[in-house]
Motif scaffolding. Structure first.
Motif, mmCIF file in Angstrom:
data_model
loop_
_atom_site.group_PDB
_atom_site.id
_atom_site.type_symbol
_atom_site.label_atom_id
_atom_site.label_comp_id
_atom_site.label_asym_id
_atom_site.label_seq_id
_atom_site.Cartn_x
_atom_site.Cartn_y
_atom_site.Cartn_z
ATOM 1 N N TYR A 71 4.677 0.256 -6.889
ATOM 2 C CA TYR A 71 4.718 0.744 -8.266
ATOM 3 C C TYR A 71 4.814 2.267 -8.279
ATOM 4 N N GLN A 72 5.227 2.778 -9.431
ATOM 5 C CA GLN A 72 5.247 4.214 -9.639
ATOM 6 C C GLN A 72 4.786 4.524 -11.053
ATOM 7 N N LYS A 73 3.894 5.498 -11.162
ATOM 8 C CA LYS A 73 3.430 5.945 -12.466
ATOM 9 C C LYS A 73 4.447 6.917 -13.052
ATOM 10 N N VAL A 74 4.874 6.628 -14.261
ATOM 11 C CA VAL A 74 5.853 7.470 -14.937
ATOM 12 C C VAL A 74 5.316 7.822 -16.321
ATOM 13 N N THR A 75 5.773 8.959 -16.837
ATOM 14 C CA THR A 75 5.358 9.419 -18.160
ATOM 15 C C THR A 75 6.455 9.131 -19.168
ATOM 16 N N HIS A 323 -7.548 -8.070 -1.539
ATOM 17 C CA HIS A 323 -6.399 -7.400 -2.151
ATOM 18 C C HIS A 323 -6.618 -5.892 -2.202
ATOM 19 N N ARG A 324 -7.776 -5.474 -2.663
ATOM 20 C CA ARG A 324 -8.026 -4.040 -2.772
ATOM 21 C C ARG A 324 -8.032 -3.371 -1.400
ATOM 22 N N ARG A 325 -8.513 -4.070 -0.388
ATOM 23 C CA ARG A 325 -8.534 -3.508 0.963
ATOM 24 C C ARG A 325 -7.109 -3.281 1.480
ATOM 25 N N LEU A 326 -6.235 -4.280 1.278
ATOM 26 C CA LEU A 326 -4.857 -4.130 1.735
ATOM 27 C C LEU A 326 -4.104 -3.084 0.924
ATOM 28 N N GLU A 327 -4.353 -3.025 -0.371
ATOM 29 C CA GLU A 327 -3.698 -2.011 -1.201
ATOM 30 C C GLU A 327 -4.068 -0.606 -0.728
ATOM 31 N N SER A 328 -5.358 -0.382 -0.508
ATOM 32 C CA SER A 328 -5.804 0.935 -0.067
ATOM 33 C C SER A 328 -5.228 1.284 1.293
ATOM 34 N N SER A 329 -5.197 0.299 2.211
ATOM 35 C CA SER A 329 -4.665 0.552 3.544
ATOM 36 C C SER A 329 -3.164 0.824 3.506
ATOM 37 N N ALA A 330 -2.437 0.063 2.689
ATOM 38 C CA ALA A 330 -0.991 0.272 2.589
ATOM 39 C C ALA A 330 -0.673 1.630 1.975
ATOM 40 N N ASP A 331 -1.424 2.038 0.956
ATOM 41 C CA ASP A 331 -1.209 3.356 0.359
ATOM 42 C C ASP A 331 -1.398 4.455 1.401
ATOM 43 N N ARG A 332 -2.406 4.258 2.262
ATOM 44 C CA ARG A 332 -2.740 5.291 3.242
ATOM 45 C C ARG A 332 -1.730 5.359 4.385
ATOM 46 N N TRP A 333 -1.287 4.203 4.899
ATOM 47 C CA TRP A 333 -0.522 4.197 6.139
ATOM 48 C C TRP A 333 0.965 3.915 5.957
ATOM 49 N N LEU A 334 1.373 3.354 4.829
ATOM 50 C CA LEU A 334 2.790 3.042 4.636
ATOM 51 C C LEU A 334 3.484 4.009 3.694
ATOM 52 N N LEU A 335 2.743 4.604 2.784
ATOM 53 C CA LEU A 335 3.313 5.596 1.878
ATOM 54 C C LEU A 335 2.986 6.999 2.381
ATOM 55 N N THR A 336 3.926 7.886 2.219
ATOM 56 C CA THR A 336 3.674 9.271 2.615
ATOM 57 C C THR A 336 2.859 9.988 1.541
ATOM 58 N N GLN A 341 1.782 11.516 -4.145
ATOM 59 C CA GLN A 341 1.707 12.573 -5.153
ATOM 60 C C GLN A 341 2.732 12.359 -6.261
ATOM 61 N N ALA A 342 3.801 11.654 -5.938
ATOM 62 C CA ALA A 342 4.818 11.351 -6.949
ATOM 63 C C ALA A 342 4.440 10.145 -7.800
ATOM 64 N N GLY A 343 3.251 9.584 -7.552
ATOM 65 C CA GLY A 343 2.768 8.487 -8.392
ATOM 66 C C GLY A 343 3.022 7.101 -7.844
ATOM 67 N N ARG A 344 3.485 6.998 -6.612
ATOM 68 C CA ARG A 344 3.741 5.668 -6.040
ATOM 69 C C ARG A 344 2.461 5.092 -5.441
ATOM 70 N N TYR A 345 2.320 3.813 -5.576
ATOM 71 C CA TYR A 345 1.200 3.089 -4.983
ATOM 72 C C TYR A 345 1.588 1.630 -4.854
ATOM 73 N N MET A 346 0.833 0.875 -4.062
ATOM 74 C CA MET A 346 1.122 -0.534 -3.828
ATOM 75 C C MET A 346 0.022 -1.384 -4.433
ATOM 76 N N GLY A 347 0.409 -2.542 -4.962
ATOM 77 C CA GLY A 347 -0.581 -3.377 -5.633
ATOM 78 C C GLY A 347 -0.196 -4.842 -5.664
ATOM 79 N N PHE A 348 -1.215 -5.701 -5.611
ATOM 80 C CA PHE A 348 -1.034 -7.135 -5.777
ATOM 81 C C PHE A 348 -1.031 -7.474 -7.265
ATOM 82 N N VAL A 349 -0.259 -8.467 -7.628
ATOM 83 C CA VAL A 349 -0.264 -8.965 -9.001
ATOM 84 C C VAL A 349 -1.293 -10.094 -9.053
#
Length: 424
Positions: A71-75, A323-336, A341-349
């Protein structure tokens, strides 16, 4: 990406369909965790316990059965919204093609099984020109984690042919559960070896009892010895008139002072079954899964209403933390860092797991929207529905009014016609 592991390990992969290297044989035979019951608990032996198998499967299915998106946060119009980033490389990798031999579902299922039993999952991150091209899971037993003197981590991976290769921390996505030292998850097989070992021993003991024991439904005894011919006639007469479903409940008539003694379950047998039932609860407790999720209700008093709440508790206290554990880990190690900082993050539905209770969910949304503390756009976002313009303003019943500090209501200003102004 074919051959990437062969290149890393410096040799083409050979066919090791049975065990592979001598080190694999040693690990499977002697590398388990010895329990007080005398059983060496390995991941293979643990999965032979149906409770552990089902617990691991439930955790893995909770991870792989719902979408895992970028996902990406946009204004938009001074309002922060989230949108799925379909163009990001991880979107296709996570959902469809993580590597050449797995689908996204199978990849996350494998990770879930590793986490359930070992509390650690190791994934090689293959980057091409800085972008992630594929994710390759390693078996936890083939990976050794070392904390270097400068506190950095390195991962030594053993290939199927026995060759070892050291990877830096940046090349491995290490997903870990609760950790005492901060970099290694506390292994379930080690900490729960007594519960798993006793479950394995109890089941094996029960199986040997049926193999070696002889337990008829009853004993028929007569006074005096019976010759072989008499015994055959007696057996044939009993089987013809009193054996089988069609003869159930018929009155048994005997001669020669014969006596019938029914063979019922002994107290030792009943205690044996209670021990097996208790081990189901112990294994579930160790793996963090409610017993009802593995088909065990204990006292058999669970009702539909209580079962529904237990299923919701499973989603809240078992699935969601993973789910929260994998989301946090993926944000840390798979996203730069730049992507974060550009608002991207990973999440389970994970709202999909709650969609069975339509009535409760609808009442929750309705109460929040009617009271004004929830927007209609919020409800759509919770349901993972796309944004619709015009639903981001609160609504309230017409007879509601905001009060001032002294308790008097703030009335809308009147226009020259005496009607409330639309600007109020």
């Amino acid at each position: 990406m074919r051959g990437i592991l062969s290149t890393l390990f410096g040799a083409e992969q050979k066919d090791h369909s049975s065990y592979g290297s001598a080190e694999d044989v040693w690990r499977d035979l002697f590398g388990g965790h010895q329990s007080q019951s005398g059983v060496s608990v390995t991941w293979k032996r643990a999965l032979e316990v149906t409770t552990a198998l089902r617990c691991a499967t439930i955790i893995a299915e909770g991870i792989c059965s719902v979408p895992f998106k970028v996902y990406q946060k946009v204004t938009v119009d001074n309002r922060v919204e989230r949108r799925e980033d379909q163009a990001h490389a991880l979107t296709d990798i996570m959902s469809t093609e993580p590597n050449e031999w797995q689908s996204g579902f199978e990849f996350r299922e494998t990770i879930g099984l590793h986490l359930a039993l070992c509390q650690n999952a190791y994934v090689f991150v293959n980057r091409v020109r800085g972008d992630i091209a594929e994710l390759i899971p390693f078996e936890p037993g083939r990976v050794e984690v070392t904390q270097n003197r400068d506190w950095t981590l390195s991962y030594t991976v053993t290939a199927p042919d026995g060759e070892r290769q050291v990877f830096p921390a940046g090349a491995i996505w290490h997903i870990k559960a609760r950790a005492w030292n901060g970099y290694m998850g506390l292994e379930t097989l080690r900490l729960a070896r007594e519960a798993l070992g006793l479950a394995i021993s109890t089941e094996a003991s029960h199986a040997r009892m049926h193999v070696n024991g002889a337990r008829p439904s009853g004993v028929l005894s007569v006074d005096g010895p019976l010759e072989e011919a008499q015994l055959k006639v007696y057996r044939k007469w009993i089987e013809a008139h009193y054996s089988g479903v069609r003869n159930t409940g018929r009155t048994l008539i005997l001669d020669r002072a014969a006596k019938w003694q029914s063979q019922q379950m002994s107290g030792v047998d009943a205690q044996h079954l209670q021990t097996r039932g208790f081990q189901i609860e112990e294994v579930c407790r160790a793996m963090g899964v409610l017993p009802i999720m593995v088909g065990y209700t204990g006292d058999k008093n669970a009702t539909f209403a209580s079962s529904e709440q237990l299923f919701l508790a499973h989603v809240t206290y078992t699935v969601r933390p993973w789910h929260r554990r994998l989301e946090s880990s993926a944000d840390r190690w798979l996203l730069t860092k730049k992507e974060r900082q550009a608002g991207r993050y990973m999440g389970f539905v994970d709202t999909e797991l709650l969609r069975g209770d339509h009535k409760a969910r609808s009442e929750f949304y309705k109460s929040g929207i009617d009271a004004g503390w929830m927007l209609r756009s919020d409800a759509r976002r919770f349901e993972d529905l796309p944004y619709v313009a015009g639903l981001d303003r609160p609504i309230m019943p017409g007879n509601f009014a905001v009060v001032q500090a002294d308790g008097t209501p703030i009335m809308p200003a009147k226009s020259e016609t005496g009607k409330p102004s639309n600007d109020a």
